[in-house]
Design a protein around this motif. Sequence first.
Motif, PDB file in Angstrom:
ATOM      1  N   SER A  90       0.836  -1.209   0.000  1.00 19.73           N
ATOM      2  CA  SER A  90       0.000   0.000   0.000  1.00 19.73           C
ATOM      3  C   SER A  90       0.870   1.259   0.000  1.00 19.73           C
ATOM      4  O   SER A  90       2.078   1.207   0.260  1.00 19.73           O
ATOM      5  N   LEU A  91       0.256   2.361  -0.297  1.00 24.25           N
ATOM      6  CA  LEU A  91       0.932   3.651  -0.374  1.00 24.25           C
ATOM      7  C   LEU A  91       1.514   4.030   0.982  1.00 24.25           C
ATOM      8  O   LEU A  91       0.835   3.939   2.002  1.00 24.25           O
ATOM      9  N   SER A  92       2.758   4.447   0.998  1.00 22.18           N
ATOM     10  CA  SER A  92       3.413   4.820   2.258  1.00 22.18           C
ATOM     11  C   SER A  92       3.302   6.317   2.511  1.00 22.18           C
ATOM     12  O   SER A  92       2.966   7.098   1.624  1.00 22.18           O
ATOM     13  N   ARG A  93       3.574   6.697   3.754  1.00 20.45           N
ATOM     14  CA  ARG A  93       3.571   8.104   4.207  1.00 20.45           C
ATOM     15  C   ARG A  93       2.311   8.842   3.748  1.00 20.45           C
ATOM     16  O   ARG A  93       2.387   9.926   3.190  1.00 20.45           O
ATOM     17  N   CYS A  94       1.177   8.222   4.006  1.00 19.62           N
ATOM     18  CA  CYS A  94      -0.105   8.742   3.514  1.00 19.62           C
ATOM     19  C   CYS A  94      -0.994   9.217   4.669  1.00 19.62           C
ATOM     20  O   CYS A  94      -1.112   8.548   5.695  1.00 19.62           O
ATOM     21  N   ILE A  95      -1.611  10.360   4.468  1.00 22.87           N
ATOM     22  CA  ILE A  95      -2.577  10.947   5.399  1.00 22.87           C
ATOM     23  C   ILE A  95      -3.916  10.963   4.691  1.00 22.87           C
ATOM     24  O   ILE A  95      -4.013  11.432   3.552  1.00 22.87           O
TER      25      ILE A  95
END
Length: 125
Positions: free
Chosen positions: A84-89
């Motif tokens: 999955s996409l990292s460093r995501c808010i």
Amino acid sequence: MFVRGIRGATTVERNEAKEILQATNELLQHIVAENGIVPEEIACIFVTVTQDLTATFPAQAIRSMAGWELVPLMCSLEVPVEGSLSRCIRLMVMVNTEKKQDEIHHVYLREAMRLRPDLSKLTNA
């Protein structure tokens, strides 16, 4: 009147408090502008982050905005799915509105545009 959910997501380059807060603020400002909403119309905001973002609570950015002090906020971790996409808010803004579901504008910025290319606009880059 309906309660509608407005989705939004963004990413940061580094796990640094200043960057997380700035990105959260930017994302919420885009959601507000795209949907013409004000804090009084917001029922609550759910904020999630990926497990690699630990430097600060993104909700601090929202809480520090003038007029947003009374908006209920809740932070949580995203489900850790491989690849999955990292460093995501991510934000889920629950708003009281007369708008129809198809009149809601969801906002995806930076690398998060990959999450929902069907809802991402080039102007949100």
